[in-house]
Structures are given as C-alpha cells and as structure tokens.
Design a protein around this motif. Structure first.
Motif, PDB file in Angstrom:
ATOM      1  N   VAL A 191       0.867  -1.174   0.000  1.00  0.00           N
ATOM      2  CA  VAL A 191       0.000   0.000   0.000  1.00  0.00           C
ATOM      3  C   VAL A 191       0.903   1.224   0.000  1.00  0.00           C
ATOM      4  O   VAL A 191       1.800   1.349   0.822  1.00  0.00           O
ATOM      5  CB  VAL A 191      -0.920  -0.003   1.233  1.00  0.00           C
TER       6      VAL A 191
ATOM      7  N   GLN B 118       0.109   5.246   2.689  1.00  0.00           N
ATOM      8  CA  GLN B 118      -0.812   5.074   3.811  1.00  0.00           C
ATOM      9  C   GLN B 118      -0.101   4.429   4.989  1.00  0.00           C
ATOM     10  O   GLN B 118      -0.669   3.601   5.704  1.00  0.00           O
ATOM     11  CB  GLN B 118      -2.006   4.225   3.385  1.00  0.00           C
TER      12      GLN B 118
ATOM     13  N   VAL C 233      -1.791   1.810   7.662  1.00  0.00           N
ATOM     14  CA  VAL C 233      -1.366   0.410   7.648  1.00  0.00           C
ATOM     15  C   VAL C 233      -0.783   0.021   9.000  1.00  0.00           C
ATOM     16  O   VAL C 233      -1.077  -1.058   9.532  1.00  0.00           O
ATOM     17  CB  VAL C 233      -0.349   0.153   6.512  1.00  0.00           C
TER      18      VAL C 233
ATOM     19  N   THR D 281      -6.066  -2.583   1.239  1.00  0.00           N
ATOM     20  CA  THR D 281      -5.235  -2.273   2.400  1.00  0.00           C
ATOM     21  C   THR D 281      -5.479  -3.286   3.504  1.00  0.00           C
ATOM     22  O   THR D 281      -4.536  -3.818   4.105  1.00  0.00           O
ATOM     23  CB  THR D 281      -5.534  -0.849   2.908  1.00  0.00           C
TER      24      THR D 281
ATOM     25  N   SER E 114      -2.819  -6.176   4.717  1.00  0.00           N
ATOM     26  CA  SER E 114      -2.370  -6.153   6.111  1.00  0.00           C
ATOM     27  C   SER E 114      -2.663  -7.478   6.806  1.00  0.00           C
ATOM     28  O   SER E 114      -1.827  -8.013   7.536  1.00  0.00           O
ATOM     29  CB  SER E 114      -3.060  -5.015   6.867  1.00  0.00           C
TER      30      SER E 114
END
Length: 83
Positions: free
Chosen positions: A34, A37, A41, A70, A74
């Motif tokens: 990503v 961000q 994250v 995202t 993650s």
C-alpha cells in the motif's frame, strides 16, 4: 507574507512527463504494498497483532477505494498467507 506563511505555489510539486521513467502506467511494476498510507497500515497491523479478545478494527472511507486492498494486504502480512 511572514516567515511562517506558505504560499499556494509551494503546496504543489509539478513534474514534467519527460522526467518520469515510464511511458504509460502499464510500464509501472505492480506491487501488493500500500503506497502512501503508512500510518493507516501501521494502525491496522497494530490492531491485528493484539493478542487479547475484545478488540475491533473499524475502517471508514469512500466506497470503491483501496480500503479492501489495504485491509487484505495487512491481514495477509500478519497471517503469513497471500491471496
């Protein structure tokens, strides 16, 4: 303008297309990371790594944005799985 004021012309960075190392977006390598961000994250990863019951992760944002990517990326990072 005093020393602490920033003029509007300083708030944007302009690039020449000639400065970019690709001709089209198809030339840009794909990534599952990503971009841009880091704070979001890190927050998701922090929540996913909580080892106690009773915690939830709430994500908000406009529909059809990269929220799903995202969150999936993650989760995969924490679980060691890839989708």
């Amino acid at each position: 303008m005093n020393n602490y004021e920033v003029g509007p012309e300083s708030l944007r960075k302009f690039y020449s297309l000639d400065d970019l190392p690709w001709n089209t977006t198809k030339d840009i390598p794909q990534t599952r990371e990503v971009v841009g961000q880091e704070r979001g994250v890190n927050s998701i990863l922090f929540g996913l790594n909580m080892n106690s019951a009773g915690y939830n992760i709430y994500v908000t944002g406009m529909r059809n944005t990269e929220n799903l990517l995202t969150n999936r990326t993650s989760g995969e990072k924490v679980s060691g799985k890839t989708g």
